[in-house]
Write a protein that holds these residues in place. Structure first.
Motif, PDB file in Angstrom:
ATOM      1  N   LYS A   9       0.820  -1.213   0.000  1.00 42.99           N
ATOM      2  CA  LYS A   9       0.000   0.000   0.000  1.00 42.99           C
ATOM      3  C   LYS A   9       0.858   1.269   0.000  1.00 42.99           C
ATOM      4  O   LYS A   9       0.743   2.149   0.858  1.00 42.99           O
ATOM      5  CB  LYS A   9      -0.958   0.007   1.197  1.00 42.99           C
ATOM      6  CG  LYS A   9      -1.946  -1.140   1.199  1.00 42.99           C
ATOM      7  CD  LYS A   9      -2.869  -1.065   2.406  1.00 42.99           C
ATOM      8  CE  LYS A   9      -3.867  -2.222   2.407  1.00 42.99           C
ATOM      9  NZ  LYS A   9      -4.780  -2.159   3.587  1.00 42.99           N
ATOM     10  N   LYS A  10       1.763   1.299  -0.991  1.00 47.89           N
ATOM     11  CA  LYS A  10       2.641   2.456  -1.204  1.00 47.89           C
ATOM     12  C   LYS A  10       3.562   2.745  -0.011  1.00 47.89           C
ATOM     13  O   LYS A  10       4.055   3.856   0.162  1.00 47.89           O
ATOM     14  CB  LYS A  10       1.813   3.704  -1.518  1.00 47.89           C
ATOM     15  CG  LYS A  10       0.975   3.585  -2.779  1.00 47.89           C
ATOM     16  CD  LYS A  10       0.228   4.873  -3.057  1.00 47.89           C
ATOM     17  CE  LYS A  10      -0.615   4.746  -4.317  1.00 47.89           C
ATOM     18  NZ  LYS A  10      -1.343   6.008  -4.625  1.00 47.89           N
ATOM     19  N   LYS A  11       3.810   1.676   0.777  1.00 46.06           N
ATOM     20  CA  LYS A  11       4.660   1.844   1.940  1.00 46.06           C
ATOM     21  C   LYS A  11       5.658   0.683   1.995  1.00 46.06           C
ATOM     22  O   LYS A  11       5.280  -0.472   1.793  1.00 46.06           O
ATOM     23  CB  LYS A  11       3.805   1.886   3.214  1.00 46.06           C
ATOM     24  CG  LYS A  11       4.603   2.168   4.473  1.00 46.06           C
ATOM     25  CD  LYS A  11       3.658   2.224   5.677  1.00 46.06           C
ATOM     26  CE  LYS A  11       4.433   2.528   6.949  1.00 46.06           C
ATOM     27  NZ  LYS A  11       3.537   2.581   8.138  1.00 46.06           N
ATOM     28  N   THR A  12       6.902   0.992   2.264  1.00 42.65           N
ATOM     29  CA  THR A  12       7.934  -0.050   2.367  1.00 42.65           C
ATOM     30  C   THR A  12       7.981  -0.597   3.778  1.00 42.65           C
ATOM     31  O   THR A  12       8.105   0.154   4.749  1.00 42.65           O
ATOM     32  CB  THR A  12       9.323   0.518   1.986  1.00 42.65           C
ATOM     33  OG1 THR A  12       9.271   1.008   0.657  1.00 42.65           O
ATOM     34  CG2 THR A  12      10.380  -0.568   2.075  1.00 42.65           C
ATOM     35  N   VAL A  13       7.878  -1.913   3.890  1.00 44.99           N
ATOM     36  CA  VAL A  13       7.931  -2.554   5.202  1.00 44.99           C
ATOM     37  C   VAL A  13       8.951  -3.690   5.159  1.00 44.99           C
ATOM     38  O   VAL A  13       9.363  -4.163   4.101  1.00 44.99           O
ATOM     39  CB  VAL A  13       6.546  -3.109   5.596  1.00 44.99           C
ATOM     40  CG1 VAL A  13       5.541  -1.990   5.705  1.00 44.99           C
ATOM     41  CG2 VAL A  13       6.082  -4.168   4.594  1.00 44.99           C
ATOM     42  N   LYS A  14       9.365  -4.141   6.360  1.00 42.08           N
ATOM     43  CA  LYS A  14      10.296  -5.248   6.482  1.00 42.08           C
ATOM     44  C   LYS A  14       9.536  -6.548   6.689  1.00 42.08           C
ATOM     45  O   LYS A  14       8.664  -6.626   7.542  1.00 42.08           O
ATOM     46  CB  LYS A  14      11.250  -5.009   7.638  1.00 42.08           C
ATOM     47  CG  LYS A  14      12.158  -3.806   7.460  1.00 42.08           C
ATOM     48  CD  LYS A  14      13.053  -3.616   8.673  1.00 42.08           C
ATOM     49  CE  LYS A  14      13.959  -2.398   8.499  1.00 42.08           C
ATOM     50  NZ  LYS A  14      14.817  -2.192   9.691  1.00 42.08           N
ATOM     51  N   GLN A  15       9.900  -7.544   5.907  1.00 41.30           N
ATOM     52  CA  GLN A  15       9.239  -8.840   6.008  1.00 41.30           C
ATOM     53  C   GLN A  15      10.287  -9.901   6.338  1.00 41.30           C
ATOM     54  O   GLN A  15      11.300 -10.034   5.656  1.00 41.30           O
ATOM     55  CB  GLN A  15       8.548  -9.192   4.692  1.00 41.30           C
ATOM     56  CG  GLN A  15       7.838 -10.539   4.708  1.00 41.30           C
ATOM     57  CD  GLN A  15       7.092 -10.780   3.410  1.00 41.30           C
ATOM     58  OE1 GLN A  15       6.323  -9.936   2.955  1.00 41.30           O
ATOM     59  NE2 GLN A  15       7.317 -11.949   2.818  1.00 41.30           N
ATOM     60  N   ILE A  16      10.085 -10.638   7.430  1.00 45.02           N
ATOM     61  CA  ILE A  16      11.038 -11.657   7.866  1.00 45.02           C
ATOM     62  C   ILE A  16      11.114 -12.785   6.841  1.00 45.02           C
ATOM     63  O   ILE A  16      10.082 -13.238   6.327  1.00 45.02           O
ATOM     64  CB  ILE A  16      10.637 -12.209   9.247  1.00 45.02           C
ATOM     65  CG1 ILE A  16      10.749 -11.109  10.309  1.00 45.02           C
ATOM     66  CG2 ILE A  16      11.522 -13.395   9.629  1.00 45.02           C
ATOM     67  CD1 ILE A  16      10.273 -11.556  11.680  1.00 45.02           C
ATOM     68  N   ILE A  17      12.336 -13.244   6.574  1.00 41.84           N
ATOM     69  CA  ILE A  17      12.533 -14.386   5.672  1.00 41.84           C
ATOM     70  C   ILE A  17      13.130 -15.530   6.493  1.00 41.84           C
ATOM     71  O   ILE A  17      14.033 -15.346   7.305  1.00 41.84           O
ATOM     72  CB  ILE A  17      13.436 -14.028   4.477  1.00 41.84           C
ATOM     73  CG1 ILE A  17      14.742 -13.374   4.939  1.00 41.84           C
ATOM     74  CG2 ILE A  17      12.725 -13.103   3.521  1.00 41.84           C
ATOM     75  CD1 ILE A  17      15.691 -13.029   3.805  1.00 41.84           C
ATOM     76  N   ARG A  18      12.625 -16.731   6.295  1.00 42.80           N
ATOM     77  CA  ARG A  18      12.988 -17.884   7.093  1.00 42.80           C
ATOM     78  C   ARG A  18      14.126 -18.674   6.450  1.00 42.80           C
ATOM     79  O   ARG A  18      14.147 -18.891   5.234  1.00 42.80           O
ATOM     80  CB  ARG A  18      11.771 -18.799   7.288  1.00 42.80           C
ATOM     81  CG  ARG A  18      10.555 -18.121   7.894  1.00 42.80           C
ATOM     82  CD  ARG A  18      10.791 -17.749   9.355  1.00 42.80           C
ATOM     83  NE  ARG A  18       9.635 -17.078   9.951  1.00 42.80           N
ATOM     84  CZ  ARG A  18       9.582 -16.698  11.224  1.00 42.80           C
ATOM     85  NH1 ARG A  18      10.611 -16.953  12.013  1.00 42.80           N
ATOM     86  NH2 ARG A  18       8.507 -16.088  11.682  1.00 42.80           N
ATOM     87  N   LYS A  19      15.065 -19.118   7.314  1.00 47.64           N
ATOM     88  CA  LYS A  19      16.205 -19.943   6.891  1.00 47.64           C
ATOM     89  C   LYS A  19      16.991 -19.327   5.746  1.00 47.64           C
ATOM     90  O   LYS A  19      17.570 -20.027   4.917  1.00 47.64           O
ATOM     91  CB  LYS A  19      15.727 -21.352   6.524  1.00 47.64           C
ATOM     92  CG  LYS A  19      15.092 -22.104   7.675  1.00 47.64           C
ATOM     93  CD  LYS A  19      14.702 -23.510   7.249  1.00 47.64           C
ATOM     94  CE  LYS A  19      14.051 -24.265   8.412  1.00 47.64           C
ATOM     95  NZ  LYS A  19      13.695 -25.660   8.041  1.00 47.64           N
ATOM     96  N   GLN A  20      16.966 -18.007   5.713  1.00 44.22           N
ATOM     97  CA  GLN A  20      17.702 -17.272   4.682  1.00 44.22           C
ATOM     98  C   GLN A  20      18.326 -16.025   5.295  1.00 44.22           C
ATOM     99  O   GLN A  20      17.851 -15.504   6.299  1.00 44.22           O
ATOM    100  CB  GLN A  20      16.780 -16.868   3.529  1.00 44.22           C
ATOM    101  CG  GLN A  20      16.108 -18.019   2.810  1.00 44.22           C
ATOM    102  CD  GLN A  20      15.181 -17.526   1.712  1.00 44.22           C
ATOM    103  OE1 GLN A  20      15.318 -16.405   1.232  1.00 44.22           O
ATOM    104  NE2 GLN A  20      14.230 -18.370   1.321  1.00 44.22           N
ATOM    105  N   LEU A  21      19.380 -15.549   4.660  1.00 43.41           N
ATOM    106  CA  LEU A  21      19.989 -14.263   5.004  1.00 43.41           C
ATOM    107  C   LEU A  21      20.259 -13.502   3.713  1.00 43.41           C
ATOM    108  O   LEU A  21      20.677 -14.093   2.699  1.00 43.41           O
ATOM    109  CB  LEU A  21      21.293 -14.451   5.784  1.00 43.41           C
ATOM    110  CG  LEU A  21      21.159 -15.006   7.212  1.00 43.41           C
ATOM    111  CD1 LEU A  21      22.542 -15.207   7.819  1.00 43.41           C
ATOM    112  CD2 LEU A  21      20.322 -14.082   8.087  1.00 43.41           C
ATOM    113  N   LYS A  22      20.024 -12.212   3.759  1.00 39.85           N
ATOM    114  CA  LYS A  22      20.148 -11.400   2.558  1.00 39.85           C
ATOM    115  C   LYS A  22      21.218 -10.310   2.745  1.00 39.85           C
ATOM    116  O   LYS A  22      21.227  -9.599   3.746  1.00 39.85           O
ATOM    117  CB  LYS A  22      18.813 -10.744   2.205  1.00 39.85           C
ATOM    118  CG  LYS A  22      18.827 -10.004   0.876  1.00 39.85           C
ATOM    119  CD  LYS A  22      17.440  -9.478   0.529  1.00 39.85           C
ATOM    120  CE  LYS A  22      17.434  -8.817  -0.839  1.00 39.85           C
ATOM    121  NZ  LYS A  22      16.095  -8.302  -1.193  1.00 39.85           N
ATOM    122  N   VAL A  23      22.114 -10.219   1.756  1.00 40.69           N
ATOM    123  CA  VAL A  23      23.149  -9.176   1.743  1.00 40.69           C
ATOM    124  C   VAL A  23      22.755  -8.141   0.694  1.00 40.69           C
ATOM    125  O   VAL A  23      22.390  -8.492  -0.438  1.00 40.69           O
ATOM    126  CB  VAL A  23      24.535  -9.752   1.392  1.00 40.69           C
ATOM    127  CG1 VAL A  23      25.602  -8.659   1.489  1.00 40.69           C
ATOM    128  CG2 VAL A  23      24.884 -10.907   2.306  1.00 40.69           C
TER     129      VAL A  23
END
Length: 350
Positions: free
Chosen positions: A258-272
């Motif tokens: 909805k035109k807003k940036t939010v943080k979403q948890i990701i499981r068994k993963q890590l993001k660089v």
């Protein structure tokens, strides 16, 4: 005897009182008593004789030699005189005019001296004389001198430096030479990678490699102008990538809702994620369970500088990881890496 009188009265000569060492004995030769009986010499060999003394009624007060030049020549002359006072020497041309000699103060002491002079074609006379009947042994040589290359110090043959913006400068190229302080000039083989200003400061413009030619110019006067020749040194400089910007490791991803940036948890993963470096060829990213990056190491290399993220999957829940990342530039077919950017702590896999 006009030449003798002119030489002794004007005293515009290469006068000396020396104890010089290091000349090999080559030729025993008796110098003439005046210029009309001067002994001919060749360029190169060392000659020796004695002069002065009060043990005879007519002491040997003068020794004359001459040499001929077929073209304009820079000569180098070295003298060894054992006496501590009273012995002098001078050089005149065939017209009786004094020849200017440049004393090498840079590489000699009062007891060990060289002389230089640039002479046109013609005949030249060398006079040794004892002005107070002091007795002495002496040796000397005259040789053609084509110029000596100066040896650079304080500068290595190659450097690897980290890129900074074009306003940045680094004092990597501040050479010295063993004798004196000549004027230096600098020329870069690839001005798109770096330039060097007149003071030796390097301005980096891109990642890559360039050869800088440093030239030590010969002074226009004094003995150095005759002793040395223009000397160059080539220095290879590799400009490696700068540290990656905004590189970080997270267990979430950013999504728009909805035109807003939010943080979403990701499981068994890590993001660089990191910020793009347009000057780089690509990036290398690693995660590991210890600071030495030896345990549980996972590595990824991007071949494009447009890539700005990497997600590591199939990780064990509860594991903790460190991250490090660096950019690289392919130069002449070889990857040249920038410095690592390392996370301070660990991120837990959820």
């Amino acid at each position: 005897m006009k030449i003798i009188k002119k030489l002794l009265l004007t005293l515009v000569i290469c006068a000396m009182t020396l104890t010089v060492v290091g000349l090999p004995e080559v030729n025993a030769s008796e110098g003439g008593n005046d210029y009309t009986t001067a002994t001919p010499i060749n360029l190169g060999p060392v000659y020796e004789d004695t002069i002065g003394g009060t043990s005879t009624a007519t002491p040997d007060a003068y020794d004359w030699y001459y040499f001929d030049l077929s073209k304009t020549t820079t000569i180098k002359m070295k003298i060894k005189i054992d006496a501590t006072s009273g012995i002098r020497f001078g050089i005149v041309n065939a017209y009786g005019n004094d020849v200017k000699c440049e004393l090498d103060y840079g590489s000699s002491t009062e007891t060990d001296q060289f002389y230089y002079s640039k002479l046109p074609a013609g005949r030249y006379y060398i006079l040794f004389y004892s002005n107070d009947n002091t007795f002495s042994n002496y040796k000397f040589y005259v040789q053609e001198h084509k110029g000596t290359s100066q040896k650079f110090t304080n500068v290595k043959g190659s450097y690897t430096i980290t890129y900074k913006n074009p306003k940045y400068y680094a004092t990597y190229l501040r050479p010295r030479v063993a004798d004196g302080y000549p004027e230096y000039t600098y020329k870069s083989s690839n001005t798109k990678v770096l330039t060097v200003n007149k003071n030796g400061y390097i301005y980096t413009k891109a990642y890559g490699k360039a050869t800088v030619t440093i030239t030590a110019k010969v002074p226009t006067s004094g003995y150095r102008a005759l002793k040395y020749k223009t000397t160059t040194k080539k220095v290879t400089i590799t400009v490696r990538p700068q540290a990656m910007k905004n590189a970080g490791l997270a267990n979430y991803k950013k999504v728009k809702k909805k035109k807003k940036t939010v943080k979403q948890i990701i499981r068994k993963q890590l993001k660089v994620t990191w910020t793009r470096d347009k000057l780089a060829t690509g990036y290398q990213v690693q995660i590991a369970k210890n600071k030495k990056f030896t345990s549980g190491l996972k590595s990824y290399t991007s071949k494009s500088n447009k890539t700005v993220s990497k997600t590591f999957t199939k990780l064990k829940k509860g594991s903790k990881y460190y991250m490090r990342a660096r950019a690289y530039k392919t130069i002449n077919g070889k990857k040249v890496y920038g410095p690592w950017v390392v996370t301070r702590g660990t991120i837990k896999v959820l």
